[in-house]
Enzyme design. Structure first.
Site, PDB file in Angstrom:
ATOM      1  N   PRO A 178       0.790  -1.228   0.000  1.00 35.35           N
ATOM      2  CA  PRO A 178       0.000   0.000   0.000  1.00 35.35           C
ATOM      3  C   PRO A 178       0.823   1.280   0.000  1.00 35.35           C
ATOM      4  CG  PRO A 178      -0.068  -1.044   2.163  1.00 35.35           C
ATOM      5  CD  PRO A 178       0.611  -2.000   1.236  1.00 35.35           C
ATOM      6  N   ASN A 179       0.291   2.229  -0.722  1.00 34.43           N
ATOM      7  CA  ASN A 179       0.796   3.602  -0.818  1.00 34.43           C
ATOM      8  C   ASN A 179       2.078   3.739  -1.636  1.00 34.43           C
ATOM      9  OD1 ASN A 179      -1.310   4.815   0.774  1.00 34.43           O
ATOM     10  ND2 ASN A 179      -0.363   3.805   2.528  1.00 34.43           N
ATOM     11  N   ARG A 185       5.034  11.248  -2.042  1.00 36.13           N
ATOM     12  CA  ARG A 185       4.734  10.936  -0.640  1.00 36.13           C
ATOM     13  C   ARG A 185       6.013  10.926   0.190  1.00 36.13           C
ATOM     14  NH1 ARG A 185       4.323   5.386   1.879  1.00 36.13           N
ATOM     15  NH2 ARG A 185       3.610   5.839   3.983  1.00 36.13           N
ATOM     16  N   TYR A 187      11.243   8.535   1.542  1.00 31.06           N
ATOM     17  CA  TYR A 187      11.203   7.521   0.491  1.00 31.06           C
ATOM     18  C   TYR A 187      11.927   7.920  -0.793  1.00 31.06           C
ATOM     19  CZ  TYR A 187       7.673   5.663   3.599  1.00 31.06           C
ATOM     20  OH  TYR A 187       7.013   5.190   4.701  1.00 31.06           O
ATOM     21  N   ASN A 196       7.927  -5.697  -1.176  1.00 30.91           N
ATOM     22  CA  ASN A 196       7.907  -4.565  -0.261  1.00 30.91           C
ATOM     23  C   ASN A 196       6.477  -4.505   0.266  1.00 30.91           C
ATOM     24  OD1 ASN A 196       7.780  -2.175   1.119  1.00 30.91           O
ATOM     25  ND2 ASN A 196       8.927  -0.999  -0.391  1.00 30.91           N
ATOM     26  N   ALA A 222       3.352  -0.820   4.703  1.00 33.33           N
ATOM     27  CA  ALA A 222       2.800  -0.805   6.063  1.00 33.33           C
ATOM     28  C   ALA A 222       2.362  -2.182   6.542  1.00 33.33           C
ATOM     29  CB  ALA A 222       1.631   0.167   6.137  1.00 33.33           C
ATOM     30  N   GLU A 267      12.691  -9.533   1.139  1.00 37.62           N
ATOM     31  CA  GLU A 267      11.950  -8.357   1.588  1.00 37.62           C
ATOM     32  C   GLU A 267      12.794  -7.121   1.273  1.00 37.62           C
ATOM     33  OE1 GLU A 267       9.992  -6.742   5.773  1.00 37.62           O
ATOM     34  OE2 GLU A 267      11.712  -8.091   5.857  1.00 37.62           O
ATOM     35  N   HIS A 280      12.831  -2.658   1.440  1.00 41.98           N
ATOM     36  CA  HIS A 280      12.241  -1.395   1.896  1.00 41.98           C
ATOM     37  C   HIS A 280      13.130  -0.253   1.443  1.00 41.98           C
ATOM     38  CE1 HIS A 280       9.199  -3.272   4.381  1.00 41.98           C
ATOM     39  NE2 HIS A 280      10.142  -4.120   4.782  1.00 41.98           N
ATOM     40  N   ARG A 338      13.202   4.146  12.263  1.00 47.69           N
ATOM     41  CA  ARG A 338      12.071   5.067  12.296  1.00 47.69           C
ATOM     42  C   ARG A 338      11.251   4.865  13.569  1.00 47.69           C
ATOM     43  NH1 ARG A 338       9.244   4.495   6.781  1.00 47.69           N
ATOM     44  NH2 ARG A 338       8.096   6.276   7.587  1.00 47.69           N
TER      45      ARG A 338
END
Length: 149
Positions: free
Chosen positions: A5-6, A13, A18, A69, A72, A93, A95, A102
């Site tokens: 998502p996103n 964003r 990012y 990825n 969230a 995985e 990111h 974070r």
């Protein structure tokens, strides 16, 4: 190459977190990396957890490896963990940011519990690294299976 998502909002964003690369830019980077490794990729993005589960299951039937990825869903989705554990292909995985650096809730990754490894904090370059890692894992697995036959 599965994206959660996103990630369709990349480039606009939170660029300080990012980066400015769009998801299309990252797809092009991944396709270049894959071509250099003589592998084919399918690049998908969804904002929906169930669709991501379906894509993992499809990849388990049709692909030699998964790069994911989960965005969230990394920190919340037992469904994605179970889907990754339920397929018989290695997963990497990836990111863009370094989640562990974070907010505290981002330090935990359900996906990492099923992944062969994780690449985080290298921005868009991390995706190219993940493509290479997935290709190497898939080739090693194929060689091992041939040896066992």
């Amino acid at each position: 190459m599965l994206n959660g998502p996103n990630l369709n909002l990349l480039g606009t964003r939170e660029p300080d977190v990012y980066g400015r690369a769009t998801l299309s830019d990252i797809e092009a980077l991944c396709r270049d990396a894959a071509a250099g490794l003589d592998v084919d990729i399918v690049f998908e993005q969804t904002n929906h957890e169930g669709v991501l589960v379906d894509l993992i299951q499809r990849a388990g039937r049709e692909a030699s490896a998964i790069v994911i990825n989960p965005a969230a869903y990394t920190h919340t989705s037992i469904a994605l963990l179970d889907a990754l554990k339920g397929v018989d292909v290695p997963a990497v995985e990836v990111h863009l940011s370094q989640p562990a650096a974070r907010e505290p809730f981002r330090a935990a990754s359900y996906a990492a519990l099923a992944a062969a490894g994780s690449i985080a904090g290298f921005g868009a370059m991390g995706y190219a690294l993940a493509v290479e890692a997935a290709a190497r894992l898939a080739r090693a697995r194929l060689a091992e299976r041939k040896k066992g036959s």
